[in-house]
Scaffold this motif. Sequence first.
Motif, short mmCIF file in Angstrom:
data_model
loop_
_atom_site.label_atom_id
_atom_site.label_comp_id
_atom_site.label_asym_id
_atom_site.label_seq_id
_atom_site.Cartn_x
_atom_site.Cartn_y
_atom_site.Cartn_z
N ASP A 107 0.88 -1.16 0.00
CA ASP A 107 0.00 0.00 0.00
C ASP A 107 0.93 1.22 0.00
O ASP A 107 1.63 1.46 0.98
CB ASP A 107 -0.87 -0.02 1.26
CG ASP A 107 -1.74 1.22 1.42
OD1 ASP A 107 -1.46 2.26 0.78
OD2 ASP A 107 -2.69 1.14 2.20
N LEU A 108 0.95 1.96 -1.09
CA LEU A 108 1.89 3.08 -1.19
C LEU A 108 1.58 4.21 -0.22
O LEU A 108 2.47 4.98 0.13
CB LEU A 108 1.95 3.61 -2.61
CG LEU A 108 2.70 2.73 -3.59
CD1 LEU A 108 2.68 3.34 -4.98
CD2 LEU A 108 4.13 2.49 -3.14
N TYR A 109 0.35 4.33 0.21
CA TYR A 109 0.02 5.38 1.17
C TYR A 109 0.68 5.12 2.51
O TYR A 109 1.33 5.99 3.07
CB TYR A 109 -1.49 5.50 1.33
CG TYR A 109 -1.89 6.55 2.34
CD1 TYR A 109 -1.82 7.91 2.01
CD2 TYR A 109 -2.29 6.20 3.61
CE1 TYR A 109 -2.16 8.87 2.93
CE2 TYR A 109 -2.64 7.16 4.54
CZ TYR A 109 -2.57 8.49 4.20
OH TYR A 109 -2.90 9.45 5.12
N SER A 110 0.53 3.90 3.01
CA SER A 110 1.08 3.57 4.33
C SER A 110 2.46 2.95 4.26
O SER A 110 3.14 2.83 5.27
CB SER A 110 0.15 2.60 5.07
OG SER A 110 0.14 1.35 4.42
N ARG A 111 2.86 2.51 3.08
CA ARG A 111 4.12 1.78 2.84
C ARG A 111 4.12 0.41 3.51
O ARG A 111 5.16 -0.20 3.70
CB ARG A 111 5.34 2.57 3.30
CG ARG A 111 5.55 3.88 2.58
CD ARG A 111 6.09 3.61 1.20
NE ARG A 111 6.70 4.82 0.65
CZ ARG A 111 6.40 5.32 -0.53
NH1 ARG A 111 5.51 4.73 -1.27
NH2 ARG A 111 6.99 6.40 -0.96
N SER A 118 6.27 3.74 7.89
CA SER A 118 6.09 5.09 7.37
C SER A 118 7.42 5.58 6.84
O SER A 118 8.48 5.19 7.33
CB SER A 118 5.59 6.02 8.47
OG SER A 118 6.61 6.29 9.40
#
Length: 146
Positions: free
Chosen positions: A18-22, A135
Amino acid sequence: MTYIETDQGWFYLAAVMDLYSRRIVGRAMADHLRADLPLAALRMANSAQRLGAGLIRHYDRGVQYASADYRTLMQSVGLRASMGRKGKCYDNAPMESFFHALKTELVHDRHYATRAEATRDIFAYIEAFYNRNSSPSALSARSRWS
């Protein structure tokens, strides 16, 4: 996907980030590189995150991602496909960064007699360390995992 050496032979890991949360939200490990490996990782991501329509799934140019089963699952979930451009390694940089961290912080310091040992270590690394410190600011300041 990446590979890990064991005394039993190569072992492969497919992961979905998930690129938002890494965070790694889907993963699968197997002794082969067939299309069902990344398909299992995508299924896990969908089960864990309930992927929704309009999300973009980026992947490299591997033949596994072009399989009919993979494309069908993406379509049924409503994901939009984004395939890396030929010769453009930076398109997949976040995943390559994760695989690099996994190997330098864990795999290169270990000798795996069995694939089961590698599975346990990789699971622990992802769930107990990487996802809890994923993060971007936490990753840049983290200490070596052991």
